[in-house]
Design an enzyme around this catalytic site. Structure first.
Site, PDB file in Angstrom:
ATOM      1  N   GLY A   1      14.172  -0.094   6.816  1.00 23.07           N
ATOM      2  CA  GLY A   1      13.543  -0.232   5.510  1.00 23.07           C
ATOM      3  C   GLY A   1      12.498  -1.338   5.379  1.00 23.07           C
ATOM      4  O   GLY A   1      11.543  -1.430   6.154  1.00 23.07           O
ATOM      5  N   ILE A   2      12.700  -2.156   4.357  1.00 19.65           N
ATOM      6  CA  ILE A   2      11.716  -3.193   4.009  1.00 19.65           C
ATOM      7  C   ILE A   2      11.594  -4.234   5.124  1.00 19.65           C
ATOM      8  O   ILE A   2      10.493  -4.682   5.453  1.00 19.65           O
ATOM      9  CB  ILE A   2      12.115  -3.855   2.667  1.00 19.65           C
TER      10      ILE A   2
ATOM     11  N   ASP B   1      24.124 -11.927  12.309  1.00 20.71           N
ATOM     12  CA  ASP B   1      24.859 -11.594  11.086  1.00 20.71           C
ATOM     13  C   ASP B   1      24.575 -12.733  10.113  1.00 20.71           C
ATOM     14  O   ASP B   1      25.042 -13.863  10.300  1.00 20.71           O
ATOM     15  CB  ASP B   1      26.357 -11.492  11.393  1.00 20.71           C
TER      16      ASP B   1
ATOM     17  N   ASN C   1      15.502 -11.193   4.188  1.00 17.89           N
ATOM     18  CA  ASN C   1      15.433  -9.853   3.586  1.00 17.89           C
ATOM     19  C   ASN C   1      16.744  -9.074   3.673  1.00 17.89           C
ATOM     20  O   ASN C   1      16.972  -8.187   2.856  1.00 17.89           O
ATOM     21  CB  ASN C   1      14.314  -9.070   4.300  1.00 17.89           C
TER      22      ASN C   1
ATOM     23  N   TYR D   1      25.571  -6.938  -7.711  1.00 20.50           N
ATOM     24  CA  TYR D   1      24.271  -7.016  -7.022  1.00 20.50           C
ATOM     25  C   TYR D   1      23.294  -7.885  -7.831  1.00 20.50           C
ATOM     26  O   TYR D   1      22.614  -8.753  -7.273  1.00 20.50           O
ATOM     27  CB  TYR D   1      23.729  -5.600  -6.845  1.00 20.50           C
TER      28      TYR D   1
ATOM     29  N   LYS E   1      21.145 -11.279  -6.732  1.00 15.81           N
ATOM     30  CA  LYS E   1      19.682 -11.316  -6.703  1.00 15.81           C
ATOM     31  C   LYS E   1      19.116 -12.321  -7.715  1.00 15.81           C
ATOM     32  O   LYS E   1      18.071 -12.936  -7.482  1.00 15.81           O
ATOM     33  CB  LYS E   1      19.125  -9.908  -6.940  1.00 15.81           C
TER      34      LYS E   1
ATOM     35  N   ILE F   1      12.251   1.261  -3.968  1.00 11.72           N
ATOM     36  CA  ILE F   1      11.554   1.456  -2.695  1.00 11.72           C
ATOM     37  C   ILE F   1      12.393   2.405  -1.842  1.00 11.72           C
ATOM     38  O   ILE F   1      13.590   2.165  -1.636  1.00 11.72           O
ATOM     39  CB  ILE F   1      11.394   0.112  -1.941  1.00 11.72           C
TER      40      ILE F   1
ATOM     41  N   THR G   1      14.231   3.629   0.824  1.00 11.69           N
ATOM     42  CA  THR G   1      14.825   3.198   2.097  1.00 11.69           C
ATOM     43  C   THR G   1      16.272   3.706   2.137  1.00 11.69           C
ATOM     44  O   THR G   1      16.821   4.136   1.117  1.00 11.69           O
ATOM     45  CB  THR G   1      14.867   1.655   2.233  1.00 11.69           C
ATOM     46  N   PRO G   2      16.933   3.586   3.289  1.00 16.81           N
ATOM     47  CA  PRO G   2      18.329   4.041   3.387  1.00 16.81           C
ATOM     48  C   PRO G   2      19.279   3.334   2.432  1.00 16.81           C
ATOM     49  O   PRO G   2      20.400   3.793   2.214  1.00 16.81           O
ATOM     50  CB  PRO G   2      18.685   3.724   4.854  1.00 16.81           C
TER      51      PRO G   2
HETATM   52  N1  NAD Z   1      15.023  -0.342  -1.397  1.00 15.68           N
HETATM   53  C1  NAD Z   1      15.004  -0.773  -2.655  1.00 15.68           C
HETATM   54  O1  NAD Z   1      14.843   0.029  -3.601  1.00 15.68           O
HETATM   55  C2  NAD Z   1      15.160  -2.244  -2.945  1.00 15.68           C
HETATM   56  C3  NAD Z   1      14.873  -2.695  -4.244  1.00 15.68           C
HETATM   57  C4  NAD Z   1      15.011  -4.051  -4.534  1.00 15.68           C
HETATM   58  C5  NAD Z   1      15.411  -4.929  -3.555  1.00 15.68           C
HETATM   59  N2  NAD Z   1      15.694  -4.470  -2.301  1.00 15.68           N
HETATM   60  C6  NAD Z   1      16.129  -5.449  -1.312  1.00 15.68           C
HETATM   61  O2  NAD Z   1      15.343  -5.322  -0.145  1.00 15.68           O
HETATM   62  C7  NAD Z   1      16.082  -5.792   0.981  1.00 15.68           C
HETATM   63  C8  NAD Z   1      15.998  -4.774   2.103  1.00 15.68           C
HETATM   64  O3  NAD Z   1      16.638  -3.573   1.672  1.00 15.68           O
HETATM   65  P1  NAD Z   1      16.221  -2.121   2.205  1.00 15.68           P
HETATM   66  O4  NAD Z   1      15.946  -1.304   1.012  1.00 15.68           O
HETATM   67  O5  NAD Z   1      15.227  -2.217   3.291  1.00 15.68           O
HETATM   68  O6  NAD Z   1      17.656  -1.630   2.762  1.00 15.68           O
HETATM   69  P2  NAD Z   1      18.118  -1.095   4.201  1.00 15.68           P
HETATM   70  O7  NAD Z   1      19.540  -0.723   4.018  1.00 15.68           O
HETATM   71  O8  NAD Z   1      17.172  -0.068   4.697  1.00 15.68           O
HETATM   72  O9  NAD Z   1      17.993  -2.382   5.121  1.00 15.68           O
HETATM   73  C9  NAD Z   1      18.859  -3.485   5.006  1.00 15.68           C
HETATM   74  C10 NAD Z   1      19.045  -4.096   6.373  1.00 15.68           C
HETATM   75  O10 NAD Z   1      19.872  -5.263   6.226  1.00 15.68           O
HETATM   76  C11 NAD Z   1      20.752  -5.280   7.338  1.00 15.68           C
HETATM   77  N3  NAD Z   1      21.925  -6.075   7.080  1.00 15.68           N
HETATM   78  C12 NAD Z   1      22.963  -5.804   6.243  1.00 15.68           C
HETATM   79  N4  NAD Z   1      23.913  -6.736   6.355  1.00 15.68           N
HETATM   80  C13 NAD Z   1      23.482  -7.632   7.278  1.00 15.68           C
HETATM   81  C14 NAD Z   1      24.017  -8.830   7.824  1.00 15.68           C
HETATM   82  N5  NAD Z   1      25.217  -9.272   7.466  1.00 15.68           N
HETATM   83  N6  NAD Z   1      23.279  -9.505   8.732  1.00 15.68           N
HETATM   84  C15 NAD Z   1      22.072  -9.047   9.118  1.00 15.68           C
HETATM   85  N7  NAD Z   1      21.516  -7.919   8.652  1.00 15.68           N
HETATM   86  C16 NAD Z   1      22.219  -7.221   7.732  1.00 15.68           C
HETATM   87  C17 NAD Z   1      21.084  -3.808   7.569  1.00 15.68           C
HETATM   88  O11 NAD Z   1      21.627  -3.582   8.871  1.00 15.68           O
HETATM   89  C18 NAD Z   1      19.743  -3.160   7.360  1.00 15.68           C
HETATM   90  O12 NAD Z   1      19.015  -3.057   8.555  1.00 15.68           O
HETATM   91  C19 NAD Z   1      17.511  -6.048   0.479  1.00 15.68           C
HETATM   92  O13 NAD Z   1      17.683  -7.422   0.243  1.00 15.68           O
HETATM   93  C20 NAD Z   1      17.552  -5.261  -0.822  1.00 15.68           C
HETATM   94  O14 NAD Z   1      18.509  -5.779  -1.714  1.00 15.68           O
HETATM   95  C21 NAD Z   1      15.578  -3.149  -1.982  1.00 15.68           C
END
Ligand code: NAD
Length: 265
Positions: free
Chosen positions: A17-18, A62, A89, A154, A158, A189, A191-192
């Site tokens: 994802g992001i 981690d 992130n 959540y 945040k 956004i 993403t998974p």
């Molecule tokens: N996608 C959205 O709509 C959205 C909106 C607002 C905020 N966010 C924030 O963006 C960030 C990225 O989210 P995303 O949408 O890419 O999700 P995602 O699930 O695609 O990616 C999250 C990543 O974090 C990793 N992760 C989880 N626990 C972990 C740990 N203990 N140590 C290391 N890595 C770990 C996962 O393995 C994964 O690769 C997050 O902080 C999420 O809260 C996402």
């Protein structure tokens, strides 16, 4: 020349994802990127997309472990000698009404989303402070700016990231160590995380297929977003790039909302 030429960056949650998009955009702009996550396969995919080393190296990290953070920052220092950008992130979102939010689910999100940002910032700050100009970008959410029903745990993490960011930004500014600290607040956004949030934070959707879960959220997100469509990970990564780069040299303690207009209403 790239906007991050000669710089070294560490991005957490870079397997998906992001985080993956941030790692790739920073690498595209010339940074040497350390991509960190607990998902080894996803990390290998991100590194392959960047053409592998020296542009990008995988680090298993981690973010909930203080010891793992010490090792990861030590590895960056050993291999690169310097760190200019930390992108906190990695994140986890688990949807549940308050009365169905177990203590375990509350703590799991706190551990990744808030403890992880604290541990990472504290571990990396001494190295960042030696760079002669560095940046921390913490990925919060629009759910860190306003309440969302069904996401109380959540939102708590945040919102914590948002004010932690501002406090550290002011400490760094007062100490004149040349480290800027900002938060980014994505809207919806694609993403998974959309599939994981309905499945206890894991990509294990039970009777629903991942694509069904994604399609339902995609439609809801399009309706709820003034621009009429959900964002892509790259939309956030471009904002993160700006905050990491010298273009943002006068920007600290700020919150960059990238949400297709949701927060304007
Ligand atoms: N996608 C959205 O709509 C959205 C909106 C607002 C905020 N966010 C924030 O963006 C960030 C990225 O989210 P995303 O949408 O890419 O999700 P995602 O699930 O695609 O990616 C999250 C990543 O974090 C990793 N992760 C989880 N626990 C972990 C740990 N203990 N140590 C290391 N890595 C770990 C996962 O393995 C994964 O690769 C997050 O902080 C999420 O809260 C996402």
């Amino acid at each position: 020349m790239g906007r991050m030429a000669g710089k070294v960056a560490l991005v957490t949650g870079a397997a998906s994802g992001i985080g993956r998009a941030c790692a790739l955009v920073l690498a595209r702009e010339g940074a040497r990127v350390f991509a960190a996550d607990v998902d080894d396969d996803g990390l290998a995919g991100t590194c392959a997309l960047a053409g592998g080393e020296p542009a990008m190296a995988a680090i298993r990290l981690d973010v909930t472990s203080e010891a793992a953070w010490a090792e990861a920052v030590g590895e960056v220092e050993r291999r690169a000698g310097v760190l200019h950008a930390l992108v906190n992130n990695a994140g986890l979102c688990i949807a549940a009404p308050l009365l169905e939010t177990t203590t375990e689910v509350w703590r799991r999100q706190q551990a990744v989303n808030l403890d992880g940002v604290f541990f990472g910032t504290r571990a990396a700050l001494p190295l960042l402070a030696q760079a002669g100009g560095a940046a921390i970008v913490n990925v919060s959410s629009v759910a860190g700016l306003t309440g969302v029903p069904g996401l109380s745990a959540y939102c708590a993490t945040k919102g914590g990231v948002r004010l932690f960011t501002k406090a550290v930004a002011l400490e760094c500014a007062a100490a004149r160590i040349g480290v800027r600290v900002n938060s980014v607040h994505p809207g919806a956004i694609e993403t998974p995380i959309w599939a994981k949030m309905q499945s206890d934070g894991r990509l294990d959707p039970g009777s629903n297929s991942v694509e069904d879960l994604m399609a339902g959220t995609r439609e809801a997100a399009a309706h709820a977003t003034p621009l009429g469509f959900p964002g892509a990970p790259e939309d956030i990564a471009e904002g993160v790039l700006y905050l990491c780069s010298d273009s943002a040299r006068f920007v600290t303690g700020a919150e960059l909302v990238i949400d297709g207009g949701v927060f304007a209403a």
